[in-house]
Design a protein around this motif. Structure first.
Motif, PDB file in Angstrom:
ATOM      1  N   LYS A 164       1.982   6.594  -5.434  1.00 55.16           N
ATOM      2  CA  LYS A 164       3.100   5.735  -4.835  1.00 55.16           C
ATOM      3  C   LYS A 164       4.230   6.195  -5.082  1.00 55.16           C
ATOM      4  O   LYS A 164       5.313   6.159  -4.255  1.00 55.16           O
ATOM      5  CB  LYS A 164       2.647   4.195  -5.137  1.00 55.16           C
ATOM      6  N   LYS A 214       0.652  -1.221   0.036  1.00 55.99           N
ATOM      7  CA  LYS A 214       0.025  -0.099  -0.107  1.00 55.99           C
ATOM      8  C   LYS A 214       0.809   1.073   0.005  1.00 55.99           C
ATOM      9  O   LYS A 214       2.107   1.158   0.487  1.00 55.99           O
ATOM     10  CB  LYS A 214      -0.886  -0.192   1.300  1.00 55.99           C
ATOM     11  N   PRO A 215       0.364   2.473  -0.567  1.00 55.66           N
ATOM     12  CA  PRO A 215       1.293   3.637  -0.654  1.00 55.66           C
ATOM     13  C   PRO A 215       1.787   4.118   0.751  1.00 55.66           C
ATOM     14  O   PRO A 215       2.999   4.363   1.147  1.00 55.66           O
ATOM     15  CB  PRO A 215       0.273   4.657  -0.980  1.00 55.66           C
ATOM     16  N   PHE A 233       4.868   1.869   1.468  1.00 58.68           N
ATOM     17  CA  PHE A 233       6.083   1.893   0.629  1.00 58.68           C
ATOM     18  C   PHE A 233       7.146   2.640   0.924  1.00 58.68           C
ATOM     19  O   PHE A 233       8.305   2.005   0.865  1.00 58.68           O
ATOM     20  CB  PHE A 233       5.570   2.438  -0.831  1.00 58.68           C
ATOM     21  N   ASP A 248      -3.380  -0.554 -11.417  1.00 56.42           N
ATOM     22  CA  ASP A 248      -3.686   0.493 -10.656  1.00 56.42           C
ATOM     23  C   ASP A 248      -3.883   1.861 -11.594  1.00 56.42           C
ATOM     24  O   ASP A 248      -3.702   1.738 -12.776  1.00 56.42           O
ATOM     25  CB  ASP A 248      -2.171   1.050 -10.002  1.00 56.42           C
TER      26      ASP A 248
END
Ligand code: SPV
Ligand code: MG
Length: 437
Positions: free
Chosen positions: A290, A240-241, A244, A282
């Motif tokens: 991201k 998930k962002p 990261f 995405d």
């Protein structure tokens, strides 16, 4: 001897030693010594990059007594610089009379004759050489910072950076040490790919992000301990962002050069299933976010975040891949990996050529698992910078192990398996340096 004659001396000068000082002092007796300092580009086509950068080596060499000037030598061959600087003398150790560099000597004699100059060969300083010192140096290992920087240096210096998959300390050693002599060049791998597919498969698990980052990094540490070459990490989707940044910081701290993350969401499936598995991409905005979050998290200028475009895997067009790639670069991606499972490689070629029309410098990465007939030279012509052989050490080892297991079952003993499928026991005992104290 008359002064102001020009003496040319080519050197790499990564590790200074008395043999080099001796040759400079000898040259200075004949006139003003110009050092032709080999650039990364000149060196990379023939051997490993030096430890020190060009500017660091230049700084050392221009401060040695007897050196008048330092100029770049951008080719392995001396010919272009000899024609440019027209020296009265070139000085070289006599070790080039034999071995793969013999042809360099022949070229130099021809050019110097045409220029009306002279070649001075001085006896090689016995017992000490840059090559033997470099081997000793390699045994000392590297630092995270030095290892990390190497990938960017290689991309600048080489037409193609050649990377092979590693999933253990042993495969790391193979990549670190395997080289072949082809013509006058020494060929070897430039670095390692920490593949999600082979990391998972070697644990008997599917390639669906089921092996967590901590476990993968724990195992990668085995490779880092016994190698010095750069590592590119397969970061799957990057999570998930919000997750990261932790991946980026951890990899950076370990001295990994780059992470590649793919623009997919949901349960990750291996790309080579193509449209047989559900591969959800995405949104462009989502993946750009991201990338931006990752870039903001990194501490050094050296670490690279490479965006992997999965359009061709998901059955979409080259057009879609190009649109995504330029958006990802605009969001801060340091490189683009374009992936496909088509066998002919035509979609990859079209992508690369069209991407390069608009973007001449962002590194392109390819993984030719299915389009495996394309050569490194062809990829370089398309504008590719990095080629990753993503799974080959594991794929070659597995069938050999199965054959060995079957042979033992078949014969009720291990004589046949040992003779047909195994390395000699003596060889495995001495394979790992430092085994016998
Ligand atoms: C890997 O090696 O895990 C990769 C490349 O991501 S591929 O298997 O082709 O998806
Ligand atoms: Mg993967």
């Amino acid at each position: 001897m008359s002064k102001n004659k020009i003496v040319y001396l080519g050197m790499i000068a990564d590790i200074m030693h008395p043999g080099l000082i001796n040759i400079i002092a000898e040259g200075a007796k004949y006139g003003d010594v110009i050092i032709g300092l080999f650039t990364d580009r000149a060196i990379a086509t023939h051997k490993r990059l030096p430890y020190l950068s060009y500017d660091q080596r230049k700084n050392v060499v221009e401060n040695i007594r007897g050196v008048s000037r330092v100029v770049p030598q951008d080719e392995w061959s001396y010919v272009p610089n000899l024609k440019k600087y027209k020296p009265d003398y070139i000085i070289h150790g006599d070790d080039w009379k034999e071995g793969p560099n013999k042809y360099l000597r022949e070229e130099v004699f021809q050019v110097m004759k045409a220029l009306g100059g002279e070649v001075i060969e001085i006896p090689y300083t016995k017992g000490i050489s840059s090559t033997s010192l470099a081997e000793e140096f390699a045994k000392m290992g590297t630092t995270p910072q030095a290892r990390m920087k190497t990938l960017r240096r290689l991309i600048t210096a080489k037409p193609i950076v050649r990377i092979l998959e590693s999933h253990s300390g042993l495969t790391g050693l193979i990549i670190e040490n395997t080289s072949i002599q082809k013509g006058n060049k020494t060929l070897e791998f430039d670095g390692m790919w920490a593949s999600s597919l082979t990391d998972s498969t070697s644990k008997g698990k599917p390639d669906i992000e089921a092996v967590d980052l901590t476990t993968r990094l724990h195992d990668l540490n085995d490779t880092l301990e016994v190698t010095t070459k750069p590592v590119i990490f397969d970061g799957d989707t990057g999570g998930k962002p919000e997750h990261f940044p932790f991946m980026v910081r951890t990899l950076e701290r370990l001295g990994i050069s780059a992470v590649i993350i793919e623009d997919k969401v949901g349960l990750k499936q291996n790309s080579l299933f193509g449209t047989e598995a559900k591969q959800t991409q995405d949104t462009i905005e989502g993946f750009c976010d991201k990338i931006r979050i990752g870039k903001a998290a990194q501490v050094t200028q050296d670490f690279m975040i490479i965006a992997r475009v999965e359009s061709l895997i998901a059955g979409k067009s080259v057009e879609d891949a190009l649109e995504r790639a330029s958006a990802y670069v605009a969001a801060g991606a340091d490189g683009i990996m374009i992936h496909s499972r088509n066998k002919d490689g035509e979609d990859i070629k079209e992508f690369c050529l069209r991407f390069r029309e608009k973007d001449t410098h962002t590194p392109i990465v390819v993984v030719p698992t299915t389009f495996n007939h394309i050569t490194e030279d062809e990829f370089a012509e398309w504008g590719v910078n990095i080629v990753i052989y993503a799974n080959h050490l594991l794929r070659s080892a597995y069938p050999a192990m199965v054959h060995c297991a079957e042979s033992i079952l078949e014969h009720g003993r291990c004589k046949e398996a040992s003779e047909e499928y195994c390395m000699p026991i003596k060889e495995i005992l001495t394979l790992i340096p430092g085994t016998k104290q």
